[in-house]
Design a protein around this motif. Structure first.
Motif, mmCIF file in Angstrom:
data_model
loop_
_atom_site.group_PDB
_atom_site.id
_atom_site.type_symbol
_atom_site.label_atom_id
_atom_site.label_comp_id
_atom_site.label_asym_id
_atom_site.label_seq_id
_atom_site.Cartn_x
_atom_site.Cartn_y
_atom_site.Cartn_z
ATOM 1 N N ASP A 10 -1.121 -18.734 -20.687
ATOM 2 C CA ASP A 10 -1.454 -19.084 -19.307
ATOM 3 C C ASP A 10 -1.054 -20.544 -19.101
ATOM 4 O OD1 ASP A 10 -2.741 -19.917 -16.990
ATOM 5 O OD2 ASP A 10 -4.525 -18.720 -17.388
ATOM 6 N N ILE A 11 -0.238 -20.806 -18.126
ATOM 7 C CA ILE A 11 0.259 -22.169 -17.940
ATOM 8 C C ILE A 11 -0.864 -23.149 -17.591
ATOM 9 C CG2 ILE A 11 0.907 -22.029 -15.479
ATOM 10 C CD1 ILE A 11 3.646 -23.348 -16.996
ATOM 11 N N ALA A 22 5.443 -22.703 -10.020
ATOM 12 C CA ALA A 22 6.392 -21.891 -9.242
ATOM 13 C C ALA A 22 5.817 -21.763 -7.838
ATOM 14 C CB ALA A 22 6.569 -20.523 -9.902
ATOM 15 N N ASN A 24 5.867 -22.416 -3.396
ATOM 16 C CA ASN A 24 6.719 -22.038 -2.265
ATOM 17 C C ASN A 24 6.911 -23.281 -1.407
ATOM 18 O OD1 ASN A 24 4.670 -22.157 -0.066
ATOM 19 N ND2 ASN A 24 3.740 -20.559 -1.315
ATOM 20 N N GLY A 31 0.153 -17.035 -4.465
ATOM 21 C CA GLY A 31 -0.359 -16.184 -5.545
ATOM 22 C C GLY A 31 0.230 -16.589 -6.883
ATOM 23 N N GLY A 32 0.197 -15.690 -7.857
ATOM 24 C CA GLY A 32 0.842 -15.913 -9.148
ATOM 25 C C GLY A 32 0.436 -17.221 -9.812
ATOM 26 N N VAL A 33 1.408 -17.891 -10.410
ATOM 27 C CA VAL A 33 1.183 -19.169 -11.099
ATOM 28 C C VAL A 33 0.566 -20.187 -10.121
ATOM 29 C CG1 VAL A 33 2.364 -21.151 -12.125
ATOM 30 C CG2 VAL A 33 3.104 -18.857 -12.691
ATOM 31 N N ASP A 34 1.104 -20.222 -8.933
ATOM 32 C CA ASP A 34 0.669 -21.175 -7.903
ATOM 33 C C ASP A 34 -0.836 -21.016 -7.626
ATOM 34 O OD1 ASP A 34 1.001 -23.075 -5.944
ATOM 35 O OD2 ASP A 34 2.021 -21.757 -4.518
ATOM 36 N N ALA A 120 7.953 -18.660 -16.024
ATOM 37 C CA ALA A 120 9.201 -17.933 -15.747
ATOM 38 C C ALA A 120 9.409 -17.942 -14.221
ATOM 39 C CB ALA A 120 9.107 -16.515 -16.297
ATOM 40 N N SER A 122 10.450 -17.698 -10.515
ATOM 41 C CA SER A 122 11.099 -16.670 -9.665
ATOM 42 C C SER A 122 10.990 -15.236 -10.184
ATOM 43 C CB SER A 122 12.591 -16.977 -9.389
ATOM 44 O OG SER A 122 12.718 -18.061 -8.500
ATOM 45 N N THR A 123 10.397 -15.032 -11.366
ATOM 46 C CA THR A 123 10.418 -13.664 -11.920
ATOM 47 C C THR A 123 9.233 -12.803 -11.509
ATOM 48 O OG1 THR A 123 9.226 -14.224 -13.950
ATOM 49 C CG2 THR A 123 11.628 -14.484 -13.991
ATOM 50 N N GLY A 124 8.320 -13.364 -10.707
ATOM 51 C CA GLY A 124 7.149 -12.600 -10.272
ATOM 52 C C GLY A 124 7.339 -12.134 -8.834
ATOM 53 N N ILE A 125 6.627 -12.778 -7.943
ATOM 54 C CA ILE A 125 6.659 -12.408 -6.526
ATOM 55 C C ILE A 125 8.087 -12.523 -5.969
ATOM 56 C CG2 ILE A 125 5.807 -13.160 -4.240
ATOM 57 C CD1 ILE A 125 3.132 -13.901 -5.842
ATOM 58 N N TYR A 126 8.904 -13.415 -6.523
ATOM 59 C CA TYR A 126 10.278 -13.599 -6.041
ATOM 60 C C TYR A 126 11.297 -12.652 -6.705
ATOM 61 C CZ TYR A 126 8.967 -17.701 -3.205
ATOM 62 O OH TYR A 126 8.417 -18.547 -2.277
ATOM 63 N N PHE A 154 3.863 -14.928 -19.491
ATOM 64 C CA PHE A 154 2.594 -14.268 -19.211
ATOM 65 C C PHE A 154 2.481 -12.883 -19.830
ATOM 66 C CE2 PHE A 154 -0.702 -13.595 -15.670
ATOM 67 C CZ PHE A 154 -1.555 -14.516 -16.231
HETATM 68 N N1 AR6 Z 1 0.560 -18.574 -16.460
HETATM 69 C C1 AR6 Z 1 1.849 -18.284 -16.797
HETATM 70 N N2 AR6 Z 1 2.601 -17.392 -16.138
HETATM 71 C C2 AR6 Z 1 2.036 -16.736 -15.101
HETATM 72 C C3 AR6 Z 1 0.704 -16.975 -14.673
HETATM 73 C C4 AR6 Z 1 -0.035 -17.936 -15.399
HETATM 74 N N3 AR6 Z 1 -1.311 -18.242 -15.085
HETATM 75 N N4 AR6 Z 1 0.449 -16.178 -13.591
HETATM 76 C C5 AR6 Z 1 1.569 -15.456 -13.356
HETATM 77 N N5 AR6 Z 1 2.528 -15.781 -14.269
HETATM 78 P P1 AR6 Z 1 5.079 -15.975 -9.749
HETATM 79 P P2 AR6 Z 1 7.611 -16.649 -8.383
HETATM 80 C C6 AR6 Z 1 3.923 -15.298 -14.403
HETATM 81 O O1 AR6 Z 1 4.893 -14.810 -8.853
HETATM 82 O O2 AR6 Z 1 8.205 -15.335 -8.730
HETATM 83 C C7 AR6 Z 1 3.532 -17.619 -5.209
HETATM 84 O O3 AR6 Z 1 2.837 -16.957 -4.178
HETATM 85 C C8 AR6 Z 1 4.312 -14.029 -13.663
HETATM 86 O O4 AR6 Z 1 3.910 -12.900 -14.415
HETATM 87 O O5 AR6 Z 1 3.924 -16.855 -10.013
HETATM 88 O O6 AR6 Z 1 8.432 -17.885 -8.556
HETATM 89 C C9 AR6 Z 1 4.196 -18.891 -4.740
HETATM 90 O O7 AR6 Z 1 3.394 -19.568 -3.785
HETATM 91 C C10 AR6 Z 1 5.819 -14.199 -13.638
HETATM 92 O O8 AR6 Z 1 6.368 -13.852 -14.915
HETATM 93 O O9 AR6 Z 1 6.247 -16.965 -9.199
HETATM 94 C C11 AR6 Z 1 5.465 -18.383 -4.147
HETATM 95 O O10 AR6 Z 1 5.265 -17.890 -2.835
HETATM 96 C C12 AR6 Z 1 6.033 -15.704 -13.472
HETATM 97 O O11 AR6 Z 1 4.782 -16.279 -13.856
HETATM 98 C C13 AR6 Z 1 5.840 -17.235 -5.044
HETATM 99 O O12 AR6 Z 1 4.604 -16.794 -5.618
HETATM 100 C C14 AR6 Z 1 6.364 -16.166 -12.068
HETATM 101 O O13 AR6 Z 1 5.663 -15.403 -11.127
HETATM 102 C C15 AR6 Z 1 6.723 -17.676 -6.177
HETATM 103 O O14 AR6 Z 1 7.141 -16.530 -6.877
#
Ligand code: AR6
Length: 164
Positions: A10-11, A22, A24, A31-34, A120, A122-126, A154
């Protein structure tokens, strides 16, 4: 040359000088990391982001750019916010994903950070395909002028892709 580590984790738990968010372009959370960074780091981070929006970054942060704030209650000293590109099947946005890494490293260097943790981007929501994002992240971080780069992945699939 930097030592490069790949860990499952977990970052928000990292004790590196800087961690990369990561984000916006609004810089105001998501969501996600943010979401995890703002939740765990507390309101100081959002306050700092609002100040950026009220100042130099009135229009938000462009894709590929990076900017630092406090890390609030997190172990790291700084959060470096960067905006990854949304995956596109019709347009090659690879350079923007490389830019996220280059610019986050530049901000880290300007701050005097000796270690940095990347998710990582851009690899989640993006929706960027993990293998391809890993290739771009690897190329963009080799030869970096910092002591330690830690990729914090993650899940096992992402870890396997990022690990050389
Ligand atoms: N620690 C490490 N990695 C994580 C964690 C964590 N706590 N939580 C999720 N991941 P994402 P994006 C992984 O969606 O694709 C937000 O809404 C996740 O499984 O966080 O760049 C922003 O505000 C994936 O592998 O980032 C933007 O709108 C990776 O982190 C948008 O999401 C990235 O997933 C950015 O989307």
């Amino acid at each position: 040359m930097a030592t490069i580590e790949h860990v499952l984790g977990d970052i928000t738990e990292q004790d590196t000088d800087a961690i990369v968010n990561a984000a916006n372009s609004s810089l105001l959370g998501g969501g996600g990391v943010d979401g995890a960074i703002h939740r765990k780091g507390g309101p100081e981070i959002l306050d700092a982001c609002r100040k950026l929006r009220a100042g130099h970054h009135g229009g938000g942060l462009k894709t590929g750019q990076a900017v630092a704030t406090t890390a609030g209650r997190l172990k790291a000293t700084w959060v470096i916010h960067t905006v990854g590109p949304v995956w596109s099947a019709t347009e090659d946005r690879s350079q923007l994903l490389a830019d996220c890494h280059h610019n986050a490293l530049k901000v880290a260097k300007d701050l005097g950070a000796r270690s940095i943790a990347f998710p990582a981007i851009s690899t989640g929501i993006y929706r960027w395909p993990v293998e391809d994002a890993a290739r771009i992240a690897r190329a963009a971080t080799e030869n970096a002028d910092i002591e330690l780069i830690r990729f914090v992945l993650f899940d096992e699939k992402t870890l396997a892709a990022y690990r050389p």
